[in-house]
Design a protein around this motif. Structure first.
Motif: not given
Length: 106
Positions: A35-60
């Protein structure tokens, strides 16, 4: 300045990298069924913890490869880095970000 350890090239200045958001976010199996709501959650909702967090990085500015890093969002210290497709290293409950961890920056 943040020093990021690329798993392919070694430690480099943060200006050589681009942040890619939260790591390990699976692409929907059937995006057309969302649904539009589910797609929006996939695109825009992410965790935002204080502490350890797994991230993606590009060595551009170097090998141009994506990799994952576990970073402490409060201190910016990189606890571990690992290649795409590898399992996220488990950090022992008593371990503090920035301690010696295989593949991590000192």
């Amino acid at each position: 300045m943040l020093l990021i350890s690329c798993p392919n090239c070694g430690a480099r200045d943060e200006t050589e990298f681009h942040y890619g958001g939260q790591a390990h976010v699976a692409y929907p199996e059937d995006p057309n069924a969302l649904t539009d709501e589910e797609w929006g959650r996939y695109l825009f909702y992410r965790e935002n913890p204080k502490g350890l967090f797994a991230e993606r990085w590009l060595h551009s500015g170097g090998c141009r490869k994506w990799f994952n890093a576990v970073r402490d969002t409060a201190t910016y210290r990189i606890a571990a880095v690992y290649r795409m497709g590898e399992t996220q290293p488990s950090l022992a409950s008593g371990e503090k970000p920035g301690e010696k961890i295989p593949g991590g920056a000192k």
